[in-house]
Design a protein around this motif. Structure first.
Motif, PDB file in Angstrom:
ATOM      1  N   ASP A   1       0.821  -1.206   0.000  1.00  0.00           N
ATOM      2  CA  ASP A   1       0.000   0.000   0.000  1.00  0.00           C
ATOM      3  C   ASP A   1       0.857   1.259   0.000  1.00  0.00           C
ATOM      4  O   ASP A   1       0.511   2.247  -0.629  1.00  0.00           O
ATOM      5  N   SER A   2       1.965   1.225   0.691  1.00  0.00           N
ATOM      6  CA  SER A   2       2.814   2.415   0.772  1.00  0.00           C
ATOM      7  C   SER A   2       3.282   2.847  -0.617  1.00  0.00           C
ATOM      8  O   SER A   2       3.411   4.038  -0.897  1.00  0.00           O
ATOM      9  N   LYS A   3       3.531   1.911  -1.521  1.00  0.00           N
ATOM     10  CA  LYS A   3       3.925   2.251  -2.893  1.00  0.00           C
ATOM     11  C   LYS A   3       2.734   2.816  -3.658  1.00  0.00           C
ATOM     12  O   LYS A   3       2.871   3.731  -4.443  1.00  0.00           O
ATOM     13  N   ALA A   4       1.554   2.259  -3.451  1.00  0.00           N
ATOM     14  CA  ALA A   4       0.357   2.706  -4.176  1.00  0.00           C
ATOM     15  C   ALA A   4       0.025   4.148  -3.835  1.00  0.00           C
ATOM     16  O   ALA A   4      -0.307   4.930  -4.710  1.00  0.00           O
ATOM     17  N   TYR A   5       0.099   4.490  -2.572  1.00  0.00           N
ATOM     18  CA  TYR A   5      -0.280   5.836  -2.160  1.00  0.00           C
ATOM     19  C   TYR A   5       0.701   6.887  -2.652  1.00  0.00           C
ATOM     20  O   TYR A   5       0.328   8.016  -2.902  1.00  0.00           O
ATOM     21  N   THR A   6       1.950   6.537  -2.839  1.00  0.00           N
ATOM     22  CA  THR A   6       2.924   7.515  -3.316  1.00  0.00           C
ATOM     23  C   THR A   6       2.980   7.572  -4.833  1.00  0.00           C
ATOM     24  O   THR A   6       3.562   8.476  -5.394  1.00  0.00           O
ATOM     25  N   ASN A   7       2.372   6.591  -5.508  1.00  0.00           N
ATOM     26  CA  ASN A   7       2.464   6.520  -6.966  1.00  0.00           C
ATOM     27  C   ASN A   7       1.098   6.455  -7.642  1.00  0.00           C
ATOM     28  O   ASN A   7       0.939   5.796  -8.655  1.00  0.00           O
ATOM     29  N   LEU A   8       0.100   7.130  -7.097  1.00  0.00           N
ATOM     30  CA  LEU A   8      -1.256   7.026  -7.632  1.00  0.00           C
ATOM     31  C   LEU A   8      -1.347   7.351  -9.119  1.00  0.00           C
ATOM     32  O   LEU A   8      -2.093   6.724  -9.845  1.00  0.00           O
ATOM     33  N   ASN A   9      -0.585   8.331  -9.590  1.00  0.00           N
ATOM     34  CA  ASN A   9      -0.639   8.702 -11.000  1.00  0.00           C
ATOM     35  C   ASN A   9       0.622   8.301 -11.760  1.00  0.00           C
ATOM     36  O   ASN A   9       0.845   8.746 -12.865  1.00  0.00           O
ATOM     37  N   ASP A  10       1.443   7.460 -11.164  1.00  0.00           N
ATOM     38  CA  ASP A  10       2.706   7.051 -11.764  1.00  0.00           C
ATOM     39  C   ASP A  10       2.716   5.537 -11.906  1.00  0.00           C
ATOM     40  O   ASP A  10       2.716   4.828 -10.915  1.00  0.00           O
ATOM     41  N   GLU A  11       2.706   5.043 -13.122  1.00  0.00           N
ATOM     42  CA  GLU A  11       2.666   3.603 -13.349  1.00  0.00           C
ATOM     43  C   GLU A  11       4.062   2.996 -13.469  1.00  0.00           C
ATOM     44  O   GLU A  11       4.213   1.857 -13.885  1.00  0.00           O
ATOM     45  N   SER A  12       5.105   3.730 -13.095  1.00  0.00           N
ATOM     46  CA  SER A  12       6.463   3.226 -13.255  1.00  0.00           C
ATOM     47  C   SER A  12       6.707   1.960 -12.446  1.00  0.00           C
ATOM     48  O   SER A  12       7.357   1.032 -12.915  1.00  0.00           O
ATOM     49  N   TYR A  13       6.194   1.891 -11.230  1.00  0.00           N
ATOM     50  CA  TYR A  13       6.348   0.687 -10.401  1.00  0.00           C
ATOM     51  C   TYR A  13       5.664  -0.492 -11.073  1.00  0.00           C
ATOM     52  O   TYR A  13       6.245  -1.546 -11.251  1.00  0.00           O
ATOM     53  N   TYR A  14       4.414  -0.298 -11.493  1.00  0.00           N
ATOM     54  CA  TYR A  14       3.625  -1.329 -12.166  1.00  0.00           C
ATOM     55  C   TYR A  14       4.344  -1.820 -13.416  1.00  0.00           C
ATOM     56  O   TYR A  14       4.516  -3.018 -13.624  1.00  0.00           O
ATOM     57  N   ASN A  15       4.795  -0.890 -14.258  1.00  0.00           N
ATOM     58  CA  ASN A  15       5.470  -1.260 -15.501  1.00  0.00           C
ATOM     59  C   ASN A  15       6.803  -1.946 -15.247  1.00  0.00           C
ATOM     60  O   ASN A  15       7.169  -2.872 -15.967  1.00  0.00           O
ATOM     61  N   ALA A  16       7.524  -1.516 -14.234  1.00  0.00           N
ATOM     62  CA  ALA A  16       8.807  -2.145 -13.907  1.00  0.00           C
ATOM     63  C   ALA A  16       8.604  -3.603 -13.505  1.00  0.00           C
ATOM     64  O   ALA A  16       9.361  -4.478 -13.914  1.00  0.00           O
ATOM     65  N   VAL A  17       7.571  -3.874 -12.722  1.00  0.00           N
ATOM     66  CA  VAL A  17       7.286  -5.250 -12.311  1.00  0.00           C
ATOM     67  C   VAL A  17       6.916  -6.091 -13.524  1.00  0.00           C
ATOM     68  O   VAL A  17       7.396  -7.210 -13.702  1.00  0.00           O
ATOM     69  N   LEU A  18       6.050  -5.567 -14.391  1.00  0.00           N
ATOM     70  CA  LEU A  18       5.630  -6.315 -15.581  1.00  0.00           C
ATOM     71  C   LEU A  18       6.791  -6.575 -16.534  1.00  0.00           C
ATOM     72  O   LEU A  18       6.804  -7.568 -17.246  1.00  0.00           O
ATOM     73  N   GLN A  19       7.778  -5.685 -16.554  1.00  0.00           N
ATOM     74  CA  GLN A  19       8.921  -5.850 -17.447  1.00  0.00           C
ATOM     75  C   GLN A  19       9.988  -6.760 -16.850  1.00  0.00           C
ATOM     76  O   GLN A  19      11.029  -6.980 -17.447  1.00  0.00           O
ATOM     77  N   GLY A  20       9.739  -7.295 -15.667  1.00  0.00           N
ATOM     78  CA  GLY A  20      10.654  -8.254 -15.080  1.00  0.00           C
ATOM     79  C   GLY A  20      11.733  -7.669 -14.195  1.00  0.00           C
ATOM     80  O   GLY A  20      12.629  -8.381 -13.757  1.00  0.00           O
ATOM     81  N   HIS A  21      11.674  -6.362 -13.921  1.00  0.00           N
ATOM     82  CA  HIS A  21      12.648  -5.786 -13.001  1.00  0.00           C
ATOM     83  C   HIS A  21      12.363  -6.318 -11.602  1.00  0.00           C
ATOM     84  O   HIS A  21      11.218  -6.411 -11.188  1.00  0.00           O
ATOM     85  N   GLU A  22      13.402  -6.673 -10.900  1.00  0.00           N
ATOM     86  CA  GLU A  22      13.201  -7.205  -9.562  1.00  0.00           C
ATOM     87  C   GLU A  22      13.008  -6.059  -8.574  1.00  0.00           C
ATOM     88  O   GLU A  22      13.920  -5.291  -8.301  1.00  0.00           O
ATOM     89  N   ILE A  23      11.788  -5.936  -8.088  1.00  0.00           N
ATOM     90  CA  ILE A  23      11.431  -4.931  -7.097  1.00  0.00           C
ATOM     91  C   ILE A  23      10.756  -5.680  -5.971  1.00  0.00           C
ATOM     92  O   ILE A  23       9.838  -6.462  -6.208  1.00  0.00           O
TER      93      ILE A  23
END
Length: 71
Positions: A30-52
């Motif tokens: 949740d802490s990532k969601a609240y800081t990135n509400l309009n930023d899909e960089s976290y979501y896209n990084a996970v889908l692209q296989g970056h280890e987060i």
């Protein structure tokens, strides 16, 4: 892909019987969601296989980033 059930029927990926129809599911703290509400960089990084990774103590501290509102 494992069976994923979801009761959020206004999601683009919601399917009859509460089955998620998305090709991939991104769950984040949740802490990532609240800081990135309009930023899909976290979501896209996970889908692209970056280890987060992040630690949480309970499922209540997580959210599904895959949600896209159905129009």
């Amino acid at each position: 892909m494992p069976e994923v059930r979801c009761a959020v029927n206004n999601c683009h990926f919601w399917g009859q019987g509460n089955f998620c129809q998305a090709n991939a599911i991104v769950v984040q703290p949740d802490s990532k969601a609240y800081t990135n509400l309009n930023d899909e960089s976290y979501y896209n990084a996970v889908l692209q296989g970056h280890e987060i990774s992040s630690d949480v103590a309970a499922s209540a501290e997580t959210c599904c980033q895959t949600f896209r509102q159905k129009y």
